[in-house]
Motif scaffolding. Structure first.
Motif, PDB file in Angstrom:
ATOM      1  N   GLN A   5       0.835  -1.197   0.000  1.00 17.53           N
ATOM      2  CA  GLN A   5       0.000   0.000   0.000  1.00 17.53           C
ATOM      3  C   GLN A   5       0.875   1.255   0.000  1.00 17.53           C
ATOM      4  OE1 GLN A   5      -2.776   0.222   3.231  1.00 17.53           O
ATOM      5  NE2 GLN A   5      -3.496   2.236   2.655  1.00 17.53           N
ATOM      6  N   ARG A  23       2.310   1.767  -3.492  1.00 13.81           N
ATOM      7  CA  ARG A  23       1.302   2.323  -4.406  1.00 13.81           C
ATOM      8  C   ARG A  23       1.081   3.808  -4.146  1.00 13.81           C
ATOM      9  NH1 ARG A  23      -1.710  -2.248  -2.712  1.00 13.81           N
ATOM     10  NH2 ARG A  23      -1.209  -3.992  -4.052  1.00 13.81           N
ATOM     11  N   GLU A  24       1.036   4.191  -2.863  1.00 12.83           N
ATOM     12  CA  GLU A  24       0.818   5.591  -2.532  1.00 12.83           C
ATOM     13  C   GLU A  24       1.987   6.460  -3.003  1.00 12.83           C
ATOM     14  OE1 GLU A  24      -0.093   5.899   1.614  1.00 12.83           O
ATOM     15  OE2 GLU A  24      -1.959   4.796   1.392  1.00 12.83           O
ATOM     16  N   ARG A  64       3.919   5.797  -5.585  1.00  8.13           N
ATOM     17  CA  ARG A  64       3.788   5.857  -7.042  1.00  8.13           C
ATOM     18  C   ARG A  64       2.709   6.866  -7.445  1.00  8.13           C
ATOM     19  NH1 ARG A  64       0.879   0.994  -9.239  1.00  8.13           N
ATOM     20  NH2 ARG A  64      -0.785   2.280  -8.418  1.00  8.13           N
ATOM     21  N   ASP A  65       1.566   6.821  -6.759  1.00  7.18           N
ATOM     22  CA  ASP A  65       0.489   7.759  -7.070  1.00  7.18           C
ATOM     23  C   ASP A  65       0.900   9.197  -6.787  1.00  7.18           C
ATOM     24  OD1 ASP A  65      -1.056   5.616  -7.802  1.00  7.18           O
ATOM     25  OD2 ASP A  65      -2.227   5.575  -5.946  1.00  7.18           O
ATOM     26  N   TYR A  66       1.640   9.401  -5.700  1.00 13.27           N
ATOM     27  CA  TYR A  66       2.097  10.743  -5.367  1.00 13.27           C
ATOM     28  C   TYR A  66       3.054  11.263  -6.433  1.00 13.27           C
ATOM     29  CZ  TYR A  66       4.320  14.603  -2.927  1.00 13.27           C
ATOM     30  OH  TYR A  66       4.822  15.820  -2.602  1.00 13.27           O
ATOM     31  N   ARG A  67       3.963  10.433  -6.915  1.00 12.47           N
ATOM     32  CA  ARG A  67       4.900  10.854  -7.955  1.00 12.47           C
ATOM     33  C   ARG A  67       4.163  11.168  -9.256  1.00 12.47           C
ATOM     34  NH1 ARG A  67       9.943   7.307  -8.691  1.00 12.47           N
ATOM     35  NH2 ARG A  67      10.593   9.179  -9.770  1.00 12.47           N
ATOM     36  N   ARG A  68       3.135  10.377  -9.582  1.00 17.20           N
ATOM     37  CA  ARG A  68       2.349  10.662 -10.781  1.00 17.20           C
ATOM     38  C   ARG A  68       1.601  11.982 -10.636  1.00 17.20           C
ATOM     39  NH1 ARG A  68      -0.367   4.809 -12.256  1.00 17.20           N
ATOM     40  NH2 ARG A  68       1.530   3.857 -13.083  1.00 17.20           N
ATOM     41  N   PHE A  69       1.079  12.242  -9.438  1.00 18.21           N
ATOM     42  CA  PHE A  69       0.373  13.491  -9.180  1.00 18.21           C
ATOM     43  C   PHE A  69       1.317  14.674  -9.324  1.00 18.21           C
ATOM     44  CE2 PHE A  69      -0.562  16.766  -5.977  1.00 18.21           C
ATOM     45  CZ  PHE A  69      -1.746  17.256  -6.487  1.00 18.21           C
ATOM     46  N   ARG A  70       2.512  14.567  -8.734  1.00 16.41           N
ATOM     47  CA  ARG A  70       3.478  15.661  -8.793  1.00 16.41           C
ATOM     48  C   ARG A  70       3.938  15.927 -10.225  1.00 16.41           C
ATOM     49  NH1 ARG A  70       3.734  19.418  -5.562  1.00 16.41           N
ATOM     50  NH2 ARG A  70       5.900  19.752  -6.087  1.00 16.41           N
TER      51      ARG A  70
END
Length: 74
Positions: free
Chosen positions: A31, A34-35, A37-43
């Motif tokens: 988890q 994944r978080e 990875r999602d944070y890097r995609r958001f940034r």
């Protein structure tokens, strides 16, 4: 003392005090991955933050292609 020993000690203390047992070590590792990875995609899409690393390298390569030279026919 490793993580499992600490978990067993915390679990024992929680049972003695009537508290809830702590989560097992390693239970939420995926988890967290994944978080991140999602944070890097958001940034990467936030204004003022361009892509970094492999994404930037690929985009640079695609956007700044040099035309291929054709071999001269003899």
């Amino acid at each position: 003392m490793n993580a499992m020993h600490q978990y067993m000690l915390d679990n024992y203390r929680a049972s003695q005090h009537g508290d809830q047992a702590p989560p097992q070590p390693g239970l939420h590792d995926w988890q967290v991955v994944r978080e991140i990875r999602d944070y890097r995609r958001f940034r990467a899409v936030v204004p003022g933050c361009g892509p970094h690393g492999r994404v930037r390298e690929t985009l640079t390569r695609w956007l700044h292609r040099r035309p291929r030279r054709r071999a001269a026919c003899r």
